[in-house]
Motif scaffolding. Structure first.
Motif: not given
Ligand code: R5P
Length: 285
Positions: A195-205, A230-243
Motif C-alpha cells: 500500500k502506498t504511503k503518503n510521501m512525495d517521491v516525484t522526480g526524486r531518486d 513519479g519517482a525518477n531512478d529507483v535503486y535497491l540496497a540490502c545487507i543480504h543479497p539472497v537473490l
C-alpha cells in the motif's frame, strides 16, 4: 588472531585478514564422490591460537562446512565464529503447527567462544547458540555511506515496510539523506501487496533499503509503486543479497536502476564490504 575463511566467505575473510594485517589461513574444501564435503585446515599451528572462522551459511552445504571448520579448530585457545548471513533465519517461529523452528535447529548445533552475525533477521535467534557471547553487527551505516557517494537527484531512502524503518533511519542518520517507508501486506510466500504511503517521491531518486532481497517480490512491487508515484531512478540496497531464482531479472524487469548490497553473501552486487565492521569487532576480543 588467525582468520579462517569458509568456502562461502573467502573474499570477505581475506578482506578481514587484510584489515587485521594478516593473511587468511589456507584451507582445502573438496567433495567425496557421494557428495559429502571434505574440509581441511592447511595450518599445523592452530593449537593454542585464537581463531576467527568467517563463513556465511547461504546454502545447507555452507552450514556443514562451518561445522567442519569449527570441529577442525579443536585445541585452539579461542574459537570465534562470524556468520555474516545466517540461512534459515526467517523461520524463527512456528507459523503453522508441526513446523520446525529451523533457525533454532540450526543455531543449536553451533558451539564457539564468541559468535558474530550481521543484521540477523531476528536477534532472539542468537539465544540458541552455545557461546560465551553473541553479537549482531549493524551494517546499514555502511550502505548509507555508499549511497551518499552516488550522484543521486534529491535522494530519498525508503524502507519497503515498517520493519525495515530502522535500516533507513540508520543509513540516513550519518548522511542526512531523508527517509520514509511503504506499507506491505504479504499475500503468499512469493506474493506481496504494497500500500502506498503518503510521501512525495516525484522526480526524486529513491533508494529502497531492506535487510535482504530473497525472491525480489517485495522490491519488485515497491519499485512499481514508486515509479507510479513519479519517482525518477529507483535503486535497491540490502545487507543480504539472497537473490534467489530469477530475482535479479525480476527486479530489472520491474525497472530498477541498480542493486547494491554488502558482501555478507558474495555476489556481483556485493559492492559494500562489511570487513571493517567485522575486523573492528574481532580486534576488540
Ligand atoms: C522480510 O521480513 C524481509 O525483511 C524481506 O522484506 C523479505 O525477506 C524479502 O523477501 P522477498 O525478496 O522474497 O520479497
Amino acid at each position: 588472531m588467525k582468520i579462517i575463511g569458509g568456502p562461502a566467505s573467502q573474499l570477505l575473510a581475506s578482506r578481514v585478514a587484510g584489515k587485521m594485517n594478516s593473511k587468511p589461513v589456507l584451507c582445502e574444501f573438496d567433495k567425496f564422490p557421494d557428495g559429502e564435503l571434505y574440509t581441511r585446515i592447511l595450518d599445523d599451528n592452530i593449537e593454542n591460537e585464537k581463531i576467527a572462522i568467517i563463513q556465511c551459511t547461504y546454502t545447507d552445504s555452507d552450514f556443514i562446512s562451518l561445522l567442519q571448520l569449527i570441529d577442525a579448530c579443536e585445541g585452539a585457545e579461542q574459537v570465534n565464529v562470524v556468520i555474516p548471513y545466517l540461512g534459515y533465519s526467517r523461520q524463527d517461529e512456528k507459523f503453522k503447527s508441526g513446523e520446525a523452528i529451523s533457525a533454532r535447529a540450526i543455531t543449536r548445533a553451533l558451539t564457539a567462544d564468541n559468535v558474530f552475525t550481521v543484521n540477523i533477521h531476528e536477534k532472539s535467534i542468537l539465544e540458541y547458540i552455545n557461546a560465551n557471547s553473541t553479537t549482531d553487527l549493524e551494517a546499514s551505516y555502511l550502505l548509507g555511506n555508499h549511497i551518499e557517494t552516488l550522484d543521486l537527484k534529491e535522494p530519498l531512502i525508503v524502507a519497503p515496510d515498517s520493519g525495515a524503518i530502522y535500516l533507513a533511519e540508520n543509513a540516513s542518520s550519518k548522511t542526512g539523506i531523508e527517509y520514509d517507508y511503504l506499507e506491505k501486506e504479504r499475500i503468499s510466500g512469493e506474493k506481496v501487496s504494497i500500500k502506498t504511503k503518503n510521501m512525495d517521491v516525484t522526480g526524486r531518486d529513491v533508494v529502497l533499503l531492506d535487510d535482504m532481497i530473497a525472491t525480489g517480490g517485495t522490491m519488485a512491487e515497491s519499485i512499481k509503486i514508486l515509479k507510479s508515484q513519479g519517482a525518477n531512478d529507483v535503486y535497491l540496497a540490502c545487507i543480504h543479497p539472497v537473490l534467489a531464482k530469477n530475482a535479479v531479472l525480476r527486479l530489472f524487469n520491474a525497472g530498477v536502476r541498480d542493486i547494491i548490497s554488502t558482501d555478507t553473501i558474495e555476489k556481483a552486487e556485493s559492492v559494500v564490504s562489511v570487513a571493517p565492521l567485522i575486523a573492528d569487532s574481532l580486534n576488540k576480543i
